[in-house]
Design an enzyme around this catalytic site. Structure first.
Site, PDB file in Angstrom:
ATOM      1  CE  LYS A   1       2.215   6.550   2.886  1.00 41.00           C
ATOM      2  NZ  LYS A   1       0.856   5.960   3.123  1.00 41.00           N
TER       3      LYS A   1
HETATM    4  C1  E4P Z   1       0.657   2.735   2.107  1.00 35.39           C
HETATM    5  O1  E4P Z   1       0.735   3.184   3.327  1.00 35.39           O
HETATM    6  C2  E4P Z   1      -0.369   2.895   0.848  1.00 35.39           C
HETATM    7  O2  E4P Z   1      -1.162   3.363   1.502  1.00 35.39           O
HETATM    8  C3  E4P Z   1      -1.177   1.856   0.473  1.00 35.39           C
HETATM    9  O3  E4P Z   1      -1.013   0.505   1.281  1.00 35.39           O
HETATM   10  C4  E4P Z   1      -1.428   1.429  -0.584  1.00 35.39           C
HETATM   11  O4  E4P Z   1      -2.379   0.490  -0.989  1.00 35.39           O
HETATM   12  P1  E4P Z   1      -2.959   0.271  -2.397  1.00 35.39           P
HETATM   13  O5  E4P Z   1      -1.987  -0.965  -3.584  1.00 35.39           O
HETATM   14  O6  E4P Z   1      -3.848  -0.480  -2.033  1.00 35.39           O
HETATM   15  O7  E4P Z   1      -3.585   1.132  -2.966  1.00 35.39           O
END
Ligand code: E4P
Length: 218
Positions: free
Chosen positions: A87
């Protein structure tokens, strides 16, 4: 649409896997911190433990924000397990890293996407997934689901293989909207996935069926 779970919690991942509908996992540094996982060795071991629970696609995020740092981390993360997807945050150096990793056959997930231009660049660089954060857009009174529709359309028209991974999902309704919009993946908290199970008419109907069966069978 593929279902990923958005957590670093091993119990929740195991529960979602046991449902039989899980296609992968996404994590981020905040989710790892929530589980108290710190120090390079423990972080690597935790990613390995997640990989051992699921069939494929475990997104593990780099911490560096410069190209060389991202590449160093990406190579270490990718070496943990073939299920790892690296990522990479949406940055100019991130785009360079995605391009290099694409050329090395390493799968990537470009994270923190809030606009179509960002997603277009990441797709052009060869990202396997782009992660638009719809809940965080909704928090600013901007329709997050509109971005999902726009990205699905652009990737379709342009013939990109990059998949739209809808992230920052907060509810079962978000999941249904993402499916309707054509997202290839939704990454969701376990609560949102389990929320898809419930409907009051299902509960009422089942109670009636069981009561009638009991009456009829003594
Ligand atoms: C995506 O890969 C992120 O980990 C995640 O969906 C972020 O979500 P949040 O806005 O609830 O922190």
């Amino acid at each position: 649409m593929k279902f990923f779970i958005d957590t670093a919690n091993l119990d929740q991942i195991a529960q979602a896997q046991a449902l039989g509908v899980l296609d992968g996992v996404t994590t981020n540094p905040s989710l790892m911190a929530r589980e108290g996982i710190k120090g390079a060795d423990r972080i690597m071991a935790h990613y390995k433990a997640i990989c051992d629970l699921v069939d494929d696609c475990v997104s593990a995020e780099v911490i560096s924000t410069d190209y060389h740092g991202m590449m160093r981390e990406a190579e270490m993360l990718a070496a943990i397990d073939p299920k790892i997807v690296v990522k990479i945050p949406m940055l100019a150096d991130g785009i360079k890293a995605i391009k290099s990793l694409y050329e090395m056959d390493v799968r990537t997930n470009c994270t923190l996407i809030f606009g179509a231009g960002q997603a277009l660049l990441a797709a052009k660089a060869g990202a396997t997934y782009v992660s638009p954060f719809i809940g965080r857009l909704d928090d600013l009174a901007i329709e997050g689901i509109d971005l999902i529709r726009q990205l699905v359309d652009i990737f379709d028209v342009q013939g990109f293989e990059t998949q739209v991974l809808a992230a920052s999902i907060r509810s079962p309704l978000h999941i249904v909207q993402c499916a309707e919009a054509g997202a290839q993946v939704a990454t969701c908290p376990l609560s949102a996935i389990m929320g898809l199970v419930n409907h009051p008419l299902t509960e009422k109907g089942l109670a009636q069926f069981l009561a009638d069966h009991a009456k009829n069978n003594g």
